[in-house]
Write an enzyme that holds these catalytic residues in place. Structure first.
Site, short mmCIF file in Angstrom:
data_model
loop_
_atom_site.label_atom_id
_atom_site.label_comp_id
_atom_site.label_asym_id
_atom_site.label_seq_id
_atom_site.Cartn_x
_atom_site.Cartn_y
_atom_site.Cartn_z
N THR A 40 50.27 47.97 -36.85
CA THR A 40 50.50 48.20 -38.28
C THR A 40 49.61 47.26 -39.08
OG1 THR A 40 52.19 46.50 -38.55
CG2 THR A 40 52.95 48.67 -37.77
N ILE A 64 57.12 51.77 -30.69
CA ILE A 64 58.36 51.64 -29.90
C ILE A 64 59.38 52.72 -30.26
CG2 ILE A 64 58.13 49.18 -29.36
CD1 ILE A 64 60.38 48.70 -31.53
N LEU A 85 59.48 41.90 -29.87
CA LEU A 85 59.13 41.29 -31.16
C LEU A 85 58.59 42.31 -32.15
CD1 LEU A 85 57.94 38.97 -28.78
CD2 LEU A 85 58.25 37.67 -30.88
N THR A 138 66.45 37.11 -36.13
CA THR A 138 66.25 36.15 -37.21
C THR A 138 67.58 35.53 -37.66
OG1 THR A 138 65.72 36.06 -39.57
CG2 THR A 138 66.28 38.20 -38.72
N ASP A 139 67.51 34.36 -38.27
CA ASP A 139 68.74 33.76 -38.84
C ASP A 139 69.18 34.49 -40.11
OD1 ASP A 139 66.72 32.90 -40.55
OD2 ASP A 139 67.30 30.79 -40.54
N GLU A 140 68.30 35.37 -40.63
CA GLU A 140 68.65 36.07 -41.88
C GLU A 140 69.83 37.02 -41.68
OE1 GLU A 140 65.41 37.28 -44.39
OE2 GLU A 140 64.04 35.89 -43.42
N TYR A 163 65.76 44.27 -44.76
CA TYR A 163 65.19 43.69 -43.54
C TYR A 163 66.27 43.09 -42.66
CZ TYR A 163 63.18 39.98 -40.63
OH TYR A 163 62.89 39.15 -39.58
N LYS A 167 67.69 44.18 -38.90
CA LYS A 167 67.66 43.28 -37.73
C LYS A 167 69.09 43.09 -37.18
CE LYS A 167 64.72 41.35 -36.09
NZ LYS A 167 63.77 41.76 -35.01
N ASN A 262 61.65 25.59 -51.17
CA ASN A 262 60.34 26.25 -51.31
C ASN A 262 59.41 25.39 -52.16
OD1 ASN A 262 61.23 28.35 -49.77
ND2 ASN A 262 61.54 29.77 -51.48
N PRO A 295 65.19 39.90 -55.71
CA PRO A 295 66.57 40.37 -55.78
C PRO A 295 67.32 40.03 -54.49
CG PRO A 295 65.01 42.16 -56.24
CD PRO A 295 64.21 40.99 -55.79
N HIS A 297 68.04 37.17 -53.29
CA HIS A 297 67.36 36.07 -52.58
C HIS A 297 68.39 35.11 -51.97
CE1 HIS A 297 63.60 33.25 -52.86
NE2 HIS A 297 63.92 33.57 -51.62
N1 LIG Z 1 58.30 35.42 -39.12
C1 LIG Z 1 59.43 34.73 -39.05
O1 LIG Z 1 59.57 33.70 -39.70
C2 LIG Z 1 60.55 35.18 -38.12
C3 LIG Z 1 61.63 34.34 -37.92
C4 LIG Z 1 62.63 34.73 -37.01
C5 LIG Z 1 62.52 35.93 -36.36
N2 LIG Z 1 61.46 36.75 -36.59
C6 LIG Z 1 61.38 38.01 -35.83
O2 LIG Z 1 60.32 37.87 -34.90
C7 LIG Z 1 59.69 39.12 -34.67
C8 LIG Z 1 58.21 39.01 -34.94
O3 LIG Z 1 58.02 38.59 -36.28
P1 LIG Z 1 56.55 38.37 -36.87
O4 LIG Z 1 56.67 37.46 -38.01
O5 LIG Z 1 55.61 38.05 -35.77
O6 LIG Z 1 56.23 39.84 -37.41
P2 LIG Z 1 54.82 40.47 -37.80
O7 LIG Z 1 55.12 41.39 -38.95
O8 LIG Z 1 53.78 39.44 -37.98
O9 LIG Z 1 54.40 41.33 -36.52
C9 LIG Z 1 55.08 42.48 -36.11
C10 LIG Z 1 54.23 43.19 -35.07
O10 LIG Z 1 54.99 44.34 -34.64
C11 LIG Z 1 54.12 45.47 -34.61
N3 LIG Z 1 54.91 46.67 -34.88
C12 LIG Z 1 55.53 47.01 -36.04
N4 LIG Z 1 56.14 48.20 -35.90
C13 LIG Z 1 55.94 48.60 -34.62
C14 LIG Z 1 56.34 49.73 -33.87
N5 LIG Z 1 57.07 50.71 -34.42
N6 LIG Z 1 55.96 49.81 -32.57
C15 LIG Z 1 55.21 48.83 -32.01
N7 LIG Z 1 54.78 47.75 -32.67
C16 LIG Z 1 55.15 47.63 -33.97
C17 LIG Z 1 53.11 45.20 -35.72
O11 LIG Z 1 51.92 45.97 -35.52
C18 LIG Z 1 52.89 43.70 -35.61
O12 LIG Z 1 51.87 43.40 -34.68
C19 LIG Z 1 60.40 40.11 -35.60
O13 LIG Z 1 61.35 40.80 -34.85
C20 LIG Z 1 61.07 39.25 -36.63
O14 LIG Z 1 62.23 39.86 -37.11
C21 LIG Z 1 60.47 36.40 -37.45
#
Ligand SMILES: NC(=O)c1ccc[n+]([C@@H]2O[C@H](COP(=O)([O-])OP(=O)(O)OC[C@H]3O[C@@H](n4cnc5c(N)ncnc54)[C@H](O)[C@@H]3O)[C@@H](O)[C@H]2O)c1
Length: 354
Positions: A40, A64, A85, A138-140, A163, A167, A262, A295, A297
């Site tokens: 994406t 996926i 992920l 996520t912790d969210e 979001y 999750k 922030n 919104p 937040h």
């Molecule tokens: N970024 C944070 O601070 C954070 C914190 C805690 C948990 N997370 C979780 O960790 C995971 C990764 O987060 P991130 O920040 O690396 O996200 P990101 O948005 O940077 O990357 C997501 C990746 O998933 C791929 N993707 C999206 N839809 C897809 C699909 N349908 N099939 C296959 N691939 C797909 C995208 O191409 C991208 O490479 C997520 O599940 C997120 O909820 C993120």
């Protein structure tokens, strides 16, 4: 010889955290890694330098949500573990367009669970015992905290954004596939990550890139929302440890004990950029402006990671101060990585006002 002879599927391995996981697995373990990513807007193959030449690495462009496509990959690679992920991950985007979040985060996780279960049932009893499905969350999902207290593994779910609701749904599916079908699953819930290769829409890279350009630095609301920051490489190590030694059916909170407002984050970035890249604009703190809040937040997130520390011996290596300094330096030294994203049309416009 960590993961010697094991094949690990990493979904979303071209994203921010997924690419850190792939880099860590290739650098520090013997695992064979299959990166399954739809590519994406958030994906970036440039976040995996040298991976294509590594014999332990394969890439598959795959959504996926597509069960038949996933089935083909399970048959081709016969994985020993899945780390999920792949996700839509930006809260502001989820406010403007929740549909994609429902598809990937909920339907995609469901489809992946179904195809993993199908594969798992073909394995020998010994292989079935060793198999793991690790879902990264996520912790969210826990909602917002008041002035004190922490999220623990038993905190009730109370998601507030499309979001976090998507999750939370996916976490419940993973739990149910464990309880109902005995698929060996684990879940991690992590706080906000930051570090190298972070897509420019998220707070820290957004501010670094705007700060370098001498542009106004837009802080949402009063800037007093608190996040608990974790350096992405510490998260990647935690996930690998949970995959290796976590107890099936358990969830683990991951966080760095680095609560910052922030406003503090943005001021720290200003001061670091003034040091690393002094410019004609003078002190960058003068670029800070306040803009309309997001919104719904969430006010404060804070993770109690003591279960992971106590039971698996994980500890964050980076403090917020050391990690943010490394990150600011990385963005200054790796301009071509983020400039390419801006050049391919990413606008950096304000979104998510509802
Ligand atoms: N970024 C944070 O601070 C954070 C914190 C805690 C948990 N997370 C979780 O960790 C995971 C990764 O987060 P991130 O920040 O690396 O996200 P990101 O948005 O940077 O990357 C997501 C990746 O998933 C791929 N993707 C999206 N839809 C897809 C699909 N349908 N099939 C296959 N691939 C797909 C995208 O191409 C991208 O490479 C997520 O599940 C997120 O909820 C993120």
């Amino acid at each position: 010889m960590r993961f010697k002879g094991s094949t690990i599927f990493v979904t979303g391995g071209a994203g921010f955290i997924g690419s850190a996981v792939v880099r860590h697995l290739l650098r520090d373990t013997h695992a064979r890694v299959v990166n399954i990513d739809k590519l994406t807007y958030a994906a970036n193959p440039n976040s995996l330098p040298g991976a294509a030449q590594n014999l332990n690495y394969s890439f598959e462009k795959q959504c996926i949500c597509d069960g038949a496509g996933l089935r083909r990959l399970f048959e081709k690679y016969q994985p020993d573990a899945v780390m999920n992920l792949a996700a839509e991950s930006h809260v502001d985007r989820s406010i403007d367009g929740p549909g994609e979040f429902i598809q990937t985060n909920i339907v995609g996780t469901f489809t992946l669970l179904q195809e993993t279960l199908r594969h798992w049932r073909t394995l020998s009893p010994e292989k079935r015992e060793q198999f793991r499905f690790l879902h990264i969350s996520t912790d969210e999902v826990f909602g917002s905290l008041g002035d004190d207290g922490f999220f623990t593994e038993t905190t009730a779910y109370a998601p507030n954004s499309p979001y976090s609701a998507s999750k939370a749904s996916s976490d419940h599916l993973v739990r149910a596939w464990r309880e109902t079908y005995e698929l060996p699953t684990l879940v991690t819930n992590c706080s906000n990550n930051y570090g190298p290769y972070h897509f420019p829409e998220k707070l820290i890279p957004h501010m670094i890139i705007k700060g370098l350009a001498g542009e106004p630095l837009p802080v949402y609301g009063d800037g007093k929302n608190i996040r608990d920051w974790l350096y992405v490489e510490d998260h990647a190590k935690a996930l690998t440890l949970v995959l290796e030694r976590g107890v099936v059916g358990e969830t683990y909170n991951v966080g760095g004990r680095n609560e910052r407002t922030n406003m503090h984050v943005v001021e720290t970035i200003c001061d670091l950029l003034d040091e690393i890249a002094p410019g004609a604009q003078g002190a960058r703190r003068s670029l800070i402006t306040f803009v309309a809040d997001r919104p719904g937040h969430d006010r404060r997130y804070a993770i109690d990671a003591s279960k992971l520390e106590r039971e698996l011996g994980w500890n964050a290596q980076e403090t917020f101060e050391s990690g943010i300094a490394k990150t600011a330096r990385w963005f200054c030294d790796n301009r071509p990585w983020w400039q390419a994203i801006l050049d391919r049309g990413y606008q950096r416009a304000r979104i998510g006002l509802g």
